[in-house]
Design a protein around this motif. Sequence first.
Motif, PDB file in Angstrom:
ATOM      1  N   GLU A   1       0.826  -1.204   0.000  1.00 23.09           N
ATOM      2  CA  GLU A   1       0.000   0.000   0.000  1.00 23.09           C
ATOM      3  C   GLU A   1       0.862   1.257   0.000  1.00 23.09           C
ATOM      4  N   GLU A   2       1.740   1.304   0.969  1.00 18.70           N
ATOM      5  CA  GLU A   2       2.509   2.496   1.227  1.00 18.70           C
ATOM      6  C   GLU A   2       3.424   2.872   0.066  1.00 18.70           C
ATOM      7  N   ARG A   3       4.040   1.871  -0.496  1.00 20.38           N
ATOM      8  CA  ARG A   3       5.034   2.165  -1.539  1.00 20.38           C
ATOM      9  C   ARG A   3       4.455   2.058  -2.953  1.00 20.38           C
ATOM     10  N   GLY A   4       3.153   1.814  -3.024  1.00 22.61           N
ATOM     11  CA  GLY A   4       2.537   1.723  -4.335  1.00 22.61           C
ATOM     12  C   GLY A   4       3.146   0.631  -5.199  1.00 22.61           C
ATOM     13  N   LEU A   5       3.499  -0.438  -4.542  1.00 22.20           N
ATOM     14  CA  LEU A   5       4.165  -1.515  -5.273  1.00 22.20           C
ATOM     15  C   LEU A   5       3.178  -2.443  -5.973  1.00 22.20           C
ATOM     16  N   LYS A   6       1.927  -2.082  -5.853  1.00 21.83           N
ATOM     17  CA  LYS A   6       0.902  -2.973  -6.364  1.00 21.83           C
ATOM     18  C   LYS A   6       1.078  -3.155  -7.877  1.00 21.83           C
ATOM     19  N   GLN A   7       0.987  -4.365  -8.312  1.00 18.51           N
ATOM     20  CA  GLN A   7       1.160  -4.728  -9.710  1.00 18.51           C
ATOM     21  C   GLN A   7       0.038  -4.109 -10.555  1.00 18.51           C
ATOM     22  N   VAL A   8       0.384  -3.598 -11.751  1.00 16.33           N
ATOM     23  CA  VAL A   8      -0.637  -3.006 -12.635  1.00 16.33           C
ATOM     24  C   VAL A   8      -1.248  -4.097 -13.497  1.00 16.33           C
ATOM     25  N   THR A   9      -2.532  -4.302 -13.350  1.00 15.51           N
ATOM     26  CA  THR A   9      -3.206  -5.345 -14.128  1.00 15.51           C
ATOM     27  C   THR A   9      -4.261  -4.715 -15.043  1.00 15.51           C
ATOM     28  N   ASP A  10      -4.260  -3.406 -15.084  1.00 25.58           N
ATOM     29  CA  ASP A  10      -5.211  -2.683 -15.931  1.00 25.58           C
ATOM     30  C   ASP A  10      -4.664  -2.679 -17.366  1.00 25.58           C
ATOM     31  N   THR A  11      -5.321  -3.417 -18.297  1.00 24.55           N
ATOM     32  CA  THR A  11      -4.837  -3.593 -19.659  1.00 24.55           C
ATOM     33  C   THR A  11      -4.682  -2.240 -20.360  1.00 24.55           C
ATOM     34  N   GLY A  12      -5.640  -1.361 -20.092  1.00 17.98           N
ATOM     35  CA  GLY A  12      -5.588  -0.036 -20.737  1.00 17.98           C
ATOM     36  C   GLY A  12      -4.314   0.700 -20.373  1.00 17.98           C
TER      37      GLY A  12
END
Lengths: 483, 495, 98
Positions: free
Chosen positions: A415-426
Amino acid sequence: MTYIVEGESGPWEVVIGLEVHAQITSNAKLFSGAATAFGAEPNAQVSFIDAGFPGMLPVINHECVAQAVRTGLGLNAKVNLWSRFDRKNYFYADLPQGYQISQYAHPIIGEGAIDIELADGSTKTIGITRLHLEQDAGKSQHDQHPTKSFIDLNRSGVALMEVVSEPDMRSPEEAGAYLTKLRQIMRYLGTCDGNMDEGSMRADVNVSVRKAGEGFRTRCEVKNVNSIRFVMQAVETEARRQVEVWESGGTVEQETRLFDTSRGITRSMRSKEDAHDYRYFPDPDLPPLVIDAAWVEGLKAALPELPDARRARYVRDYGITPYDAHVLTLERETAAYYETVAKGRDAKQAANWVMGDLFAAINRTKSSIAEPPVSAADLGALLDLMADGTLSGKLAKEVFEVMVETGRAPGAIVEERGLKQVTDTGAIEAVIDQVLAANADKVAEYRSGKDKLFGFFVGQTMKAMQGKGNPALVNDVLKQKLS
Amino acid sequence: MHPTDFTLAGALAALNEGAISAEELTRAHVAAVEALNPKLNAFITTTSEKALDAARASDARRKRGEAGPLEGIPLAIKDLFCTEGVRTTAGSKILGNFIPPYESTVTAQLKRDGAVFLGKANLDEFAMGSSNLTSAYGGVLNPWQRKDDPSARLVPGGSSGGSAAAVAARMALGATGTDTGGSIRQPAAFCGITGIKPTYGRCSRFGIVAFASSLDQAGPFARTVEDCAILLRSMAGHDPKDSTSANQPVPDFAAACGRSVKGMRIGVPREYRLDGMPAEIEKLWRQGLDWLRDAGAEIVDISLPHTKYALPTYYIVAPAEASSNLARYDGVRFGLRVAEKDSDLRDLYERTRAEGFGAEVRRRIMIGTYVLSAGYYDAYYLKAQKIRALIASDFDAAWAKVDAIVTPATPSAAFAEGENADDPVKMYLNDVFTVTANLAGLPGLALPTGLDHQGLPLGLQVIGRAFDEETVFAVGAALERAADFKAMPAMRAGA
Amino acid sequence: MSLDTATVRRVAALARLRLEEQDVARVQGELNGILGWIEQLQAVNTDGVEPMAGGTPGGVAAMPMREDVVTDGGQAEAVLANAPDREGEYFGVPKVVE
């Protein structure tokens, strides 16, 4: 593989038996109410019984008996419902009573056997002759005064189990594996903490050598060896010494020897003239030790799962390799940690993380599995973030490192570091479009058949996305756009 | 009546009625100790000030209505019982400066019940002896004297010689002793008083300097059977600190003294009729049996076939255990240390033990070490343990036929210093009638029932079943009533 | 079985009793006197007899046990108070070389 000592006269086989003294885990001593904790001030944990004062009498600690029985059960050994304590008489500065209370003629535990695991993946059964209860002696310190030794009786009277093996071992490796296994079993049972640094386990190593097909030759006893590595070294060096004695036409005398750890040799310990005559006789202060079969059954039912059973279960239920199962069950704490991580998750992946990243982190931070840098629950949560696609394998490793550093939970770090993987195809498409536009020449090369450039586009895309792009999606979109 | 002439029961009654205070009673005994001890040497250590303090505290308790069963009774304590803060020597030079930081269970119970301790009574060194002459603190003079040779220095017997002499000379109303082969009963007989070795396990051994652990047992001395019974009740009882202490209820032993012996079967073991036994001992024995028959008991001849092997068996078992029990006296943690400037540890041990122990103790340690040593264990120690089992089973068989056994307590009256000294074995024979009860773990009581031709007391012994001290007291009390033993030693308080 | 002087010396050494050379013969005589008297036990048939270590019928047949609770210790002063050579919180003895 057979271990051989090559002599001038040809190969010699080594025969090894071990007598292991293991300190029983208990609050109070074997025959007194004084504490057993390590590291107390000198003589602070001494009752008048432990100090051998006039008129003092021993009364046995029930838990020490239970611990001996548990250990016997863990060694698949016979539990003797009737046993007895004898006195072993000798004079020594740290032996206050002038005798050690021990079980000479009638031990509480009889014959048993354990399997040891060897490096080549094979196992071997080592016979247990007996296990008996006895008192530890005090400690002499020889380096505090130029002409005196100082006596501390804190250890005096602490409960020991002496586990005697059959002379079934044939190599330093087997001796080491036996000691490792014995320690592992006792630690699983909670009957001995196995802290060899603190003297909780010491081994007397009986070594003899012989030519193939011979009966036993005279053995020597190397006393008080206090690490698994030293036991293996002592076997090696003592066997070589004996081969030299025999081959030079001499005779190996039955004697007690010391392992000199600094020089890596054994040397004779006590002169022959004071031959030991311990004058064993039944201790008249102690009636026979009689235990109840139903009580033993109760202890048996309450035993924890032992290493062999646990290893088999891991292979069977978790589908991991026997080697991984072996490593993960070496310590009870490791196994418990692993099971927490593996529960409801990919067990193989869990094994890889525990044996790989976690072990590496423990080494690096000089911590232990008992106090791990990352808790099992947190590691499990990290695996969950990979499973649901939140983190890529690469990101997960990064997050793990942050977890080691900060001790925080993976979700919070993501959460904090915005490390979340991008799965948004657009979003991925937008980045890829930019990458392709900026590298039009490479796109042309690729299209003209230079397939290898695909990796370049993946790298550029991930770089632009700071590594957060879902690798599978990046691949799919790239293939699509480049086709 | 002089306060030192009270029986223990009589003193309790007088204290109860307020006829005397504990302080007065103790003061009279302290005075007796001060007057007589220089001659008798019955005490190694006297604790007069502590005793008077204890007596005053006792009077205060009684006043508050908190009197214990022995409230205010002055006693002598054999110097084998560890007493907190009071030097305990075991009659040995090796413990000459030992001050125990703990109290034996038996003495703790006596204190709990209100007893006052006058001091620590002399004994044979580590309770090894039958004359009190092996004490490192000098012999004890028997307060009795030979009619035709009053200057002969008679021994009080041993090992509890100081306890017996103190009670006989009215320096104490009672005393503690220990008995490993006869160390209560033989001195009781020699000093014309009563003493009982209870069943093994009846009194805790915790805090009593060990001689031979499987045989040692504490017991009381007093001038009457009932007084012994009163003391034993306070001394006895289960102690979790002694693994051999029996978890048996402690009955009211004094009540048993009043039981009739009518219908009881009294055994007379034929093997106790020794060749060359003095006629007066034989006569004393027959007289005792006649009294019991007159009181309604049935006299039954029995056989204890292994009796003659008891003493040699004892002289394997006891020294073997002693050799191990006495290993702790090594000059390291307490007691005497003897070393030269350049002594190594071994030399320190050897000098300390050779100088710290007297000749008899060293002799027994040597015998015990030898019989346990490699190659001899089976021939001596194991053999002795088997014969011990046979001796015990002799008694088991006897109990099918009889309720108690009566024998002489000793083969002679008190002998003089120097007699029996030439040969250790001759000295050992003093315990010939008493040692069987130790080997079998049975209770045995000795009481005076007559005098020999020299006017010296002679005693009988009553042996009972394990944990049946009540029958022993009943038979002893019946003999006491019939004998009506009134003789008193020449040397005594108030004389 | 009678003791020779070598055995007398060996037993004294085992028991850590210093024995002066001039006393060996006397001690040998005393011990042999006692052992000779004890010898009569060899005549007793003890085949099949279970040895008796101690105790008494109706006494303690099995060892009682204590709970695993710390009830003792923490009294170094009392433990050391009687020591002939006290070195701080230790007992002192001549240096032991192994």
